[in-house]
Scaffold this active site. Structure first.
Site, mmCIF file in Angstrom:
data_model
loop_
_atom_site.group_PDB
_atom_site.id
_atom_site.type_symbol
_atom_site.label_atom_id
_atom_site.label_comp_id
_atom_site.label_asym_id
_atom_site.label_seq_id
_atom_site.Cartn_x
_atom_site.Cartn_y
_atom_site.Cartn_z
ATOM 1 N N LYS A 169 27.098 -47.575 36.576
ATOM 2 C CA LYS A 169 27.248 -47.941 35.158
ATOM 3 C C LYS A 169 28.462 -48.848 35.050
ATOM 4 O O LYS A 169 29.558 -48.503 35.520
ATOM 5 C CB LYS A 169 27.448 -46.685 34.332
ATOM 6 C CG LYS A 169 27.919 -46.929 32.914
ATOM 7 C CD LYS A 169 27.927 -45.634 32.147
ATOM 8 C CE LYS A 169 28.681 -45.756 30.842
ATOM 9 N NZ LYS A 169 28.579 -44.561 30.028
HETATM 10 C C1 R5P Z 1 33.739 -43.075 28.923
HETATM 11 O O1 R5P Z 1 34.306 -42.632 27.934
HETATM 12 C C2 R5P Z 1 32.366 -42.729 29.129
HETATM 13 O O2 R5P Z 1 31.886 -42.793 30.439
HETATM 14 C C3 R5P Z 1 31.387 -43.356 28.198
HETATM 15 O O3 R5P Z 1 30.210 -42.681 28.410
HETATM 16 C C4 R5P Z 1 31.150 -44.841 28.381
HETATM 17 O O4 R5P Z 1 32.290 -45.579 28.191
HETATM 18 C C5 R5P Z 1 29.971 -45.359 27.533
HETATM 19 O O5 R5P Z 1 30.184 -45.272 26.226
HETATM 20 P P1 R5P Z 1 30.390 -46.542 25.291
HETATM 21 O O6 R5P Z 1 29.038 -47.187 25.193
HETATM 22 O O7 R5P Z 1 30.853 -45.942 24.017
HETATM 23 O O8 R5P Z 1 31.377 -47.448 25.951
#
Ligand code: R5P
Length: 261
Positions: A169
């Site tokens: 990711k």
């Molecule tokens: C970190 O806080 C996490 O892995 C979140 O799941 C990630 O940053 C994705 O969330 P967002 O789309 O709010 O950035």
């Protein structure tokens, strides 16, 4: 392993819409996740997987929930720290299996003060997870001082894949196809800070065009005043090949429906 992966990446389309709600593990009760059940429950029918930490899963979700879980298993820092990279593994693989997780997730901080520690966390987690067929999703978290460009995100993503991550990711950036090209495992993008829905849908479309298998959006879904319309429109891009414009049209029509109610 394949069976678990196919629960979170639809084998028919090869794509996935993950919903990330793991933020409180270091940010506390952020907007949209103060009473998480109210926010998350209506979104679940449109998510292929829910990325969540153990506490929120245990305290706010039902055991009968059908949405596959990607369990956040790293942490140990808070938003109050200047350096967010000092993470360790906080939840065991045994606990992930007990909670019937379909994958586990951790962050790696390439270029940050604790780079080695987080990369060794990933390697050790993969070693253990391989024994049980448990997929590992690595988040290429970005330190406050790091650039979010294709060179850096490509480097971090490739390292994560080389150390054994099954899904990476990362953040969308200009030249994103280079990030995907250099990463031999499926790539999903984070949404980042809340931006207007139109931009967020365009970013999703562009990422898919560049080869991402999907999204793991958080704030751009649950902080939208029309969060259900938003996740449904993102889903149309990822799973039904909508263009960004078509998805925006859908978003506006679903928003309208909500107002009529
Ligand atoms: C970190 O806080 C996490 O892995 C979140 O799941 C990630 O940053 C994705 O969330 P967002 O789309 O709010 O950035």
């Amino acid at each position: 392993m394949k069976n678990r992966l196919s629960r979170i990446i639809n084998p028919k389309t090869g794509h996935t819409v993950m919903l990330a709600v793991d933020h409180p593990y270091f940010q506390g009760a952020i907007e949209g996740l103060v009473s998480p059940r109210e926010t998350i429950w209506p979104l679940l029918p449109y998510a292929d997987a829910l990325m969540i930490a153990r506490g929120m899963l245990r305290n706010t979700m039902d055991a009968g929930m059908e949405t596959p879980v990607i369990l956040r298993v790293s942490g140990g820092i808070s938003i109050l720290k200047e350096d967010l990279s000092d993470e360790e593994i906080t939840t065991s693989v045994r606990e992930a299996i007990r909670l019937n997780a379909s994958a586990v997730a951790l962050s790696v901080y390439v270029g940050s003060p604790h780079e080695k520690q987080t990369l060794v966390n990933l390697s050790n987690l993969v070693n253990e997870c391989e024994e049980y067929g448990m997929p590992v999703l690595a988040v290429t978290a970005v330190g406050r001082e790091m650039a979010r460009d294709a060179r850096y995100l490509g480097l971090a993503s490739r390292i994560a894949a080389e150390l054994g991550a099954h899904i990476v990711k990362t953040y969308y950036c200009e030249g994103f196809e280079k990030v995907v090209e250099g990463c031999p495992v499926p790539v999903v993008i984070a949404g980042g800070k809340k931006i207007p829905e139109q931009e967020s849908l365009k970013m999703a479309y562009d990422a898919l065009q560049a080869g991402a298998v999907g999204l793991d959006y958080g704030r751009n879904v649950f902080q939208s005043p029309d969060s259900v319309a938003m996740i449904r429109s993102l889903r149309a891009v990822v799973q039904e090949n909508y263009t960004a414009d078509e998805a925006l049209e859908l978003f506006n029509s679903l928003k309208g429906e909500k107002k009529k109610d």
